[in-house]
Design an enzyme around this catalytic site. Sequence first.
Site, PDB file in Angstrom:
ATOM      1  N   LYS A  78      60.720  67.028  12.186  1.00 38.17           N
ATOM      2  CA  LYS A  78      61.412  66.501  13.360  1.00 38.17           C
ATOM      3  C   LYS A  78      62.856  66.120  13.005  1.00 38.17           C
ATOM      4  CE  LYS A  78      57.424  66.695  15.561  1.00 38.17           C
ATOM      5  NZ  LYS A  78      56.474  66.903  14.445  1.00 38.17           N
ATOM      6  N   ARG A 100      52.463  70.269  -9.041  1.00 36.83           N
ATOM      7  CA  ARG A 100      51.543  69.513  -8.176  1.00 36.83           C
ATOM      8  C   ARG A 100      51.702  68.022  -8.399  1.00 36.83           C
ATOM      9  NH1 ARG A 100      46.397  67.825  -9.020  1.00 36.83           N
ATOM     10  NH2 ARG A 100      46.087  69.217 -10.813  1.00 36.83           N
ATOM     11  N   TYR A 130      51.373  60.467  18.215  1.00 41.28           N
ATOM     12  CA  TYR A 130      51.410  61.920  18.106  1.00 41.28           C
ATOM     13  C   TYR A 130      49.982  62.453  18.234  1.00 41.28           C
ATOM     14  CZ  TYR A 130      51.706  66.446  15.730  1.00 41.28           C
ATOM     15  OH  TYR A 130      51.605  67.772  15.395  1.00 41.28           O
ATOM     16  N   ASP A 134      54.952  55.025  11.504  1.00 40.56           N
ATOM     17  CA  ASP A 134      55.493  56.380  11.532  1.00 40.56           C
ATOM     18  C   ASP A 134      56.894  56.299  12.121  1.00 40.56           C
ATOM     19  OD1 ASP A 134      56.224  58.999  12.231  1.00 40.56           O
ATOM     20  OD2 ASP A 134      54.165  59.597  12.626  1.00 40.56           O
TER      21      ASP A 134
END
Length: 239
Positions: free
Chosen positions: A228, A77, A130, A204
Amino acid sequence: MADAATHTPSDNAKKAFSMFADPAAALASARHEFGEHGGVNMSIEASATFTVMEPETMKRMFAGELGPDRDFFIYSRHFNPTVLNLSRQMAALEGTEAAYCTSSGMSAISSVLLQLCGTGGHVVASSALYGGTHALLANFFPKACNITATFVDINDMQAVESAIQEGKTKVLYFEAVSNPTLQVANIPELSALGHRNGLTVVVDNTFAPMVLSPARLGADVVVHSISKFISGAADIIAE
């Protein structure tokens, strides 16, 4: 971007390289991890926890003296060798000092904005985003943590500046190439505008990581959805 005391051709050449380095060349020169038995691709580390053979080593790890930068791991983690290698590749691709990978693009976006804004913060964001990001800013954040957003035409600099709320706006957020409308943002001009107003510029770059490098063009933080361009096959959710 002024040079230091002297202006030599070598200094200028180094600066030009740092600003516009070829992402493919940066990836090629980045540290390469080989597989456990010499495979050309690194082995996938599926363990949640890691073995430490010496008590003294464990003490030094928990004290922060030994960490993943020296190949010492405690818990996946925190850091995992496979994920850490991905983060190194992403940092090389974008020309940043470091990168941090999360479970999804939306988790990366929400983590960045929560850290930068805090309760009561404000974001000036592109109206061409988005859908998940727009929903996060328009619906979830205002109700859950009192973070609000104003959506503007990101290529209308006057509208962007007018939307900034003095003392409250923390972030200027937009996509280098918007998903899915493919609107291209003027990253250098927007970054300069954001910095003049004391904002952190978050971009982004999901759609154009091998074409644009927002950090080299003035952005402070770059985020991606790996499902993507990076994965290329629509079979991965990560960031």
